[in-house]
Design a protein around this motif. Sequence first.
Motif, short mmCIF file in Angstrom:
data_model
loop_
_atom_site.label_atom_id
_atom_site.label_comp_id
_atom_site.label_asym_id
_atom_site.label_seq_id
_atom_site.Cartn_x
_atom_site.Cartn_y
_atom_site.Cartn_z
N GLU A 213 45.87 34.32 45.15
CA GLU A 213 45.04 34.46 43.96
C GLU A 213 45.30 33.31 43.00
N TYR B 243 39.07 35.42 41.38
CA TYR B 243 39.22 36.84 41.04
C TYR B 243 38.84 37.67 42.25
N ARG B 244 39.21 38.94 42.21
CA ARG B 244 38.92 39.84 43.32
C ARG B 244 38.16 41.07 42.83
N ASP C 83 38.99 43.50 39.69
CA ASP C 83 39.69 42.84 38.58
C ASP C 83 38.89 43.01 37.30
N HIS D 259 34.97 43.18 38.13
CA HIS D 259 34.32 42.31 39.12
C HIS D 259 33.93 43.11 40.35
N ASN E 208 34.62 39.27 45.42
CA ASN E 208 35.68 38.26 45.43
C ASN E 208 35.05 36.88 45.24
#
Length: 248
Positions: free
Chosen positions: A3, A55-56, A59, A105, A108
Amino acid sequence: MPEARPLHNHYLKAACSSCSVHELCLPIGMTGEEIERLDTLIVQRFKVKKGVALYRTGDPLRSLYAVRIGSFKTSVLSVDGREQVTGFQIPGEMLGLDAISTDLHACNAVALEDSEVCPIHFAHLEELAHELPSLQHNLNKILSREIVRDHDMLMMLGNMNSDERLAAFLLNLSQRLYTRGYSSTDFVLKMRREEIGSYLGLRLETVCRGIAHLRDQGLVAITGRNVKIQNMEGLKQLVVGCHRPAPC
C-alpha cells in the motif's frame, strides 16, 4: 499487495500553476488567483511505486488524487475473488471519486508504473468549492465525465464484438494521450493483456486473437506492449460500423 506510504522522503513540492497537466485537471478554466487558492490544498504530492495500492476497497475517503505522472488501474474483486478492472487513469485524471457517496472507497487503485499524485483533502476541497463557483463547476464536470465513461463502457460491452472492443480501447487511449501532448499513433501499453481483457470483458486468448486480427487487417502493429496505429481511419471505421443498423 503493498500500500502507498506517503513517507517524508517521498514528498515533493506541488503547485497546480506550474504543473504540465493542470489544463486537463481540476484547475481547468480557473483564473491564476483561483489556482493559487487551490494550490494551498495540495501541500505535498507523493510518489507511488509500481504495484503499490494508492487506496483499497473500504478505505475511508480522505483525499481525491490528481494523477500527475504515470498511470493507475482501478479494480474490484468479484464474489469468487477474481479481479475485475474498472478503469485506467493517466496524467490529468482524478482518482478517489468512487468514495464521495459513502465516504468509503469502492475499489482498489494500483499504480501500473512508478507514478506521482497530488492529494487534495476532500473536506477542504468542498469548503473551497463553496467559495469558488469555477471549482464547483469543474468538480461537476469531472463527475459527469465519469458517468459518461461508464455509459460508454456499457455500450461497448453490450453492442461490440471482441475486435471492436479492442479497437475502441486503443482509440480511446490514443485520443487521451494525444490530448496530453503525446503521439496518438505510437505509444506503450502500461497494462498487461490480462488487465485489458478484464476491462473489456474478454478472455486473454480473445484479446490475443483480436490483436492478431487487427494486425492482419493492417490497422495496428503491437509488439509486446509497444503499439503503432497504422491506419487510424480504418480503426475508427471498425468501431463506427458496429453502430450501423443491421440490413432488413
